[in-house]
Write a protein that holds these residues in place. Structure first.
Motif, PDB file in Angstrom:
ATOM      1  N   ALA A   1      -8.795   5.725 -48.626  1.00 50.23           N
ATOM      2  CA  ALA A   1      -8.308   6.780 -47.740  1.00 50.23           C
ATOM      3  C   ALA A   1      -9.367   7.138 -46.697  1.00 50.23           C
ATOM      4  N   MET A   2     -10.626   7.172 -47.116  1.00 48.70           N
ATOM      5  CA  MET A   2     -11.717   7.453 -46.180  1.00 48.70           C
ATOM      6  C   MET A   2     -11.796   6.366 -45.113  1.00 48.70           C
ATOM      7  N   ALA A   3     -11.543   5.118 -45.508  1.00 51.26           N
ATOM      8  CA  ALA A   3     -11.589   4.007 -44.554  1.00 51.26           C
ATOM      9  C   ALA A   3     -10.482   4.122 -43.511  1.00 51.26           C
ATOM     10  N   VAL A   4      -9.347   4.684 -43.911  1.00 54.47           N
ATOM     11  CA  VAL A   4      -8.236   4.891 -42.977  1.00 54.47           C
ATOM     12  C   VAL A   4      -8.534   6.055 -42.036  1.00 54.47           C
ATOM     13  N   GLY A   5      -9.381   6.984 -42.495  1.00 54.20           N
ATOM     14  CA  GLY A   5      -9.747   8.129 -41.666  1.00 54.20           C
ATOM     15  C   GLY A   5      -9.065   9.418 -42.048  1.00 54.20           C
ATOM     16  N   THR A   6      -8.478   9.462 -43.244  1.00 51.55           N
ATOM     17  CA  THR A   6      -7.778  10.657 -43.714  1.00 51.55           C
ATOM     18  C   THR A   6      -8.699  11.482 -44.605  1.00 51.55           C
ATOM     19  N   THR A   7      -8.681  12.791 -44.413  1.00 50.06           N
ATOM     20  CA  THR A   7      -9.507  13.696 -45.215  1.00 50.06           C
ATOM     21  C   THR A   7      -9.131  13.591 -46.689  1.00 50.06           C
ATOM     22  N   VAL A   8     -10.141  13.528 -47.552  1.00 50.07           N
ATOM     23  CA  VAL A   8      -9.910  13.400 -48.987  1.00 50.07           C
ATOM     24  C   VAL A   8     -10.350  14.659 -49.709  1.00 50.07           C
ATOM     25  N   VAL A   9      -9.457  15.167 -50.567  1.00 51.55           N
ATOM     26  CA  VAL A   9      -9.779  16.259 -51.481  1.00 51.55           C
ATOM     27  C   VAL A   9      -9.763  15.666 -52.881  1.00 51.55           C
ATOM     28  N   GLY A  10     -10.861  15.811 -53.607  1.00 56.52           N
ATOM     29  CA  GLY A  10     -10.930  15.239 -54.947  1.00 56.52           C
ATOM     30  C   GLY A  10     -11.705  16.123 -55.891  1.00 56.52           C
ATOM     31  N   THR A  11     -11.523  15.895 -57.173  1.00 54.76           N
ATOM     32  CA  THR A  11     -12.208  16.694 -58.177  1.00 54.76           C
ATOM     33  C   THR A  11     -13.659  16.249 -58.330  1.00 54.76           C
ATOM     34  N   ASP A  12     -14.497  17.190 -58.707  1.00 55.82           N
ATOM     35  CA  ASP A  12     -15.929  16.963 -58.849  1.00 55.82           C
ATOM     36  C   ASP A  12     -16.211  16.335 -60.213  1.00 55.82           C
ATOM     37  N   VAL A  13     -15.761  15.079 -60.373  1.00 54.72           N
ATOM     38  CA  VAL A  13     -15.927  14.362 -61.637  1.00 54.72           C
ATOM     39  C   VAL A  13     -16.368  12.926 -61.359  1.00 54.72           C
ATOM     40  N   GLY A  14     -17.137  12.344 -62.296  1.00 55.03           N
ATOM     41  CA  GLY A  14     -17.476  10.926 -62.252  1.00 55.03           C
ATOM     42  C   GLY A  14     -17.926  10.441 -60.891  1.00 55.03           C
ATOM     43  N   GLY A  15     -17.367   9.312 -60.482  1.00 55.24           N
ATOM     44  CA  GLY A  15     -17.743   8.696 -59.222  1.00 55.24           C
ATOM     45  C   GLY A  15     -17.330   9.491 -57.997  1.00 55.24           C
ATOM     46  N   LEU A  16     -16.302  10.333 -58.145  1.00 59.08           N
ATOM     47  CA  LEU A  16     -15.857  11.139 -57.000  1.00 59.08           C
ATOM     48  C   LEU A  16     -16.933  12.125 -56.553  1.00 59.08           C
ATOM     49  N   SER A  17     -17.730  12.608 -57.507  1.00 56.11           N
ATOM     50  CA  SER A  17     -18.802  13.552 -57.163  1.00 56.11           C
ATOM     51  C   SER A  17     -19.763  12.925 -56.163  1.00 56.11           C
ATOM     52  N   PHE A  18     -20.054  11.645 -56.331  1.00 57.95           N
ATOM     53  CA  PHE A  18     -20.982  10.942 -55.448  1.00 57.95           C
ATOM     54  C   PHE A  18     -20.277  10.457 -54.179  1.00 57.95           C
ATOM     55  N   LEU A  19     -19.055   9.975 -54.336  1.00 60.06           N
ATOM     56  CA  LEU A  19     -18.319   9.435 -53.196  1.00 60.06           C
ATOM     57  C   LEU A  19     -17.996  10.507 -52.159  1.00 60.06           C
ATOM     58  N   LEU A  20     -17.586  11.688 -52.635  1.00 60.19           N
ATOM     59  CA  LEU A  20     -17.164  12.755 -51.725  1.00 60.19           C
ATOM     60  C   LEU A  20     -18.261  13.790 -51.473  1.00 60.19           C
ATOM     61  N   GLY A  21     -19.438  13.565 -52.104  1.00 59.54           N
ATOM     62  CA  GLY A  21     -20.547  14.504 -51.920  1.00 59.54           C
ATOM     63  C   GLY A  21     -21.104  14.470 -50.514  1.00 59.54           C
ATOM     64  N   ASN A  22     -21.991  15.440 -50.217  1.00 62.22           N
ATOM     65  CA  ASN A  22     -22.615  15.554 -48.887  1.00 62.22           C
ATOM     66  C   ASN A  22     -21.579  15.671 -47.779  1.00 62.22           C
ATOM     67  N   GLU A  23     -20.448  16.311 -48.107  1.00 61.68           N
ATOM     68  CA  GLU A  23     -19.382  16.608 -47.142  1.00 61.68           C
ATOM     69  C   GLU A  23     -18.650  15.378 -46.634  1.00 61.68           C
ATOM     70  N   ALA A  24     -18.674  14.278 -47.407  1.00 62.71           N
ATOM     71  CA  ALA A  24     -17.841  13.128 -47.044  1.00 62.71           C
ATOM     72  C   ALA A  24     -16.380  13.449 -47.294  1.00 62.71           C
ATOM     73  N   GLY A  25     -16.133  14.379 -48.194  1.00 62.96           N
ATOM     74  CA  GLY A  25     -14.790  14.864 -48.501  1.00 62.96           C
ATOM     75  C   GLY A  25     -14.905  16.296 -48.989  1.00 62.96           C
ATOM     76  N   ILE A  26     -13.882  16.771 -49.651  1.00 64.73           N
ATOM     77  CA  ILE A  26     -13.883  18.145 -50.183  1.00 64.73           C
ATOM     78  C   ILE A  26     -13.769  18.065 -51.699  1.00 64.73           C
ATOM     79  N   LEU A  27     -14.786  18.549 -52.403  1.00 64.60           N
ATOM     80  CA  LEU A  27     -14.797  18.526 -53.862  1.00 64.60           C
ATOM     81  C   LEU A  27     -14.284  19.843 -54.426  1.00 64.60           C
ATOM     82  N   VAL A  28     -13.467  19.750 -55.475  1.00 63.01           N
ATOM     83  CA  VAL A  28     -12.912  20.941 -56.133  1.00 63.01           C
ATOM     84  C   VAL A  28     -13.115  20.813 -57.638  1.00 63.01           C
TER      85      VAL A  28
END
Length: 366
Positions: free
Chosen positions: A282-309
């Protein structure tokens, strides 16, 4: 030319085109780089204990037969998932001296190894005897080192990679026109298996709150509904929340990419996630990603690459979705593009073939 045997208990077929598609994509990537790759896999999800047992026994026998016939030609084997797949690679090493690589995807550590001490012990043995262990996320690296006693120098953090020929920016209005989605609709999109662990029920609860602030919001789900019990639970939750949410079964990747381009927000509310490849797509397509702060998502969406919840928290999820809808960020998109660049197929192919080279030269042999 090096010859690699890939073992996997998940692989797509004509009837099940998305079942382990990430493994097939990596196999095709390796073949495109000149490697000779044989696949010995399960390409049928199957149902029921008897059918599953028969399927696995047939696969194991077929795999051992392959190793017997090709033991002198195969440079190494690559197992996707530590257990049960890694058992085959371990047997190949013990019986025929064939080195092996194993990729840990998350469920094999978080769920499978927790089923029994016997499976946990087998998983530990497979990982420790491997010539190289690939993990798809940073948290998994700590797990295999701390919980399973694998030497840190033998662990490589590497995702399955994103195909930027398929998942690439596309004008939103063009995508919506092809999919007949109204231009004024605020579209939230989820792609993944329709199971509780993916946070689908949390998403339904959160979506009701989002609709209060954005009546024009719509939620579309794309994913396999093989779990009949869960789908019944989902139907009851939809009725009780009085929300209309659309759903369709898995699509080919080009169609998924089109849906992602058409969406305002991509959401992945998983309870646990080894990496979260679909979020990267989804990030490669250019769409904003909202994901949970778990596992690999914490690193992938961290530093404001996405929105962690927060996981399992519909209120936090709703707040994240509202933020994505109300405050699009050019900075967030730029950071996401930088993350994607670290996981392109060219980068992954270069890193994976380097691991293969080291293993085949015996640099990590035990």
């Amino acid at each position: 030319m090096r010859r690699v045997a890939v073992f996997s208990n998940m692989y797509p077929s004509e009837r099940h085109p998305t079942f382990g598609i990430f493994v097939k994509n990596q196999v095709e990537l390796l073949r495109s780089k000149g490697l000779e790759v044989d696949v010995i896999v399960i390409d049928e999800p199957g149902k029921g204990k008897v059918a599953t047992l028969k399927k696995y026994m047939t696969w194991f026998l077929r795999s051992i037969g392959y190793l017997l016939r090709n033991k002198k030609q195969v440079s190494l084997t690559h197992a996707h998932y530590a257990f049960p797949t890694g058992v085959l690679s371990l047997m190949g090493k013990k019986l025929f001296g064939i080195p092996y690589v194993v990729t840990v995807h998350g469920g094999d550590i978080d769920k499978m190894a927790a089923k029994s001490e016997r499976i946990a012990k087998s998983t530990r043995n497979i990982l420790q005897k491997a010539d190289a262990v690939i993990v798809v996320g940073e948290r998994l690296k700590r797990d295999v080192i701390d919980r399973f006693g694998v030497k840190e120098e033998n662990v490589h953090v590497m995702s399955m990679g994103v195909n930027t020929d398929v998942f690439k920016p596309m004008p939103k209005e063009e995508a919506r026109k092809e999919l007949t989605i109204p231009s004024g609709e605020k579209l939230l999109l989820f792609v993944g298996n329709m199971i509780e662990a993916k946070g689908v029920l949390d998403l339904v609860d959160a979506f009701k709150k989002v609709q209060h602030a954005h009546p024009e919001a719509a939620l579309h789900l794309i994913g396999s509904s093989k779990d009949v019990g869960f789908m019944e639970k989902l139907a009851k939750r939809l009725l009780s929340n009085d929300v209309r949410i659309s759903h369709q079964e898995p699509l080919q990747q080009k169609e998924v990419a089109k849906w992602i381009a058409a969406a305002d927000v991509f959401v992945l509310p998983s309870h646990h996630e080894g990496f979260g490849l679909v979020a990267l797509e989804a990030m490669a397509v250019g769409t904003t990603v909202v994901g949970t702060d778990v596992g690999g998502l914490s690193f992938l969406l961290g530093n404001e690459a996405g929105i962690l919840v927060e996981p399992k928290n519909p209120d936090s999820l709703a707040a994240g979705l509202n933020l994505a809808l109300e405050e699009p960020s050019d900075t967030r998109q730029k950071i996401a593009e930088e993350k994607v660049a670290e996981h392109t197929y060219d980068v992954i192919a270069q890193r994976l073939t380097a691991i293969y080279d080291d293993v085949s030269k015996g640099k990590n042999s035990k």
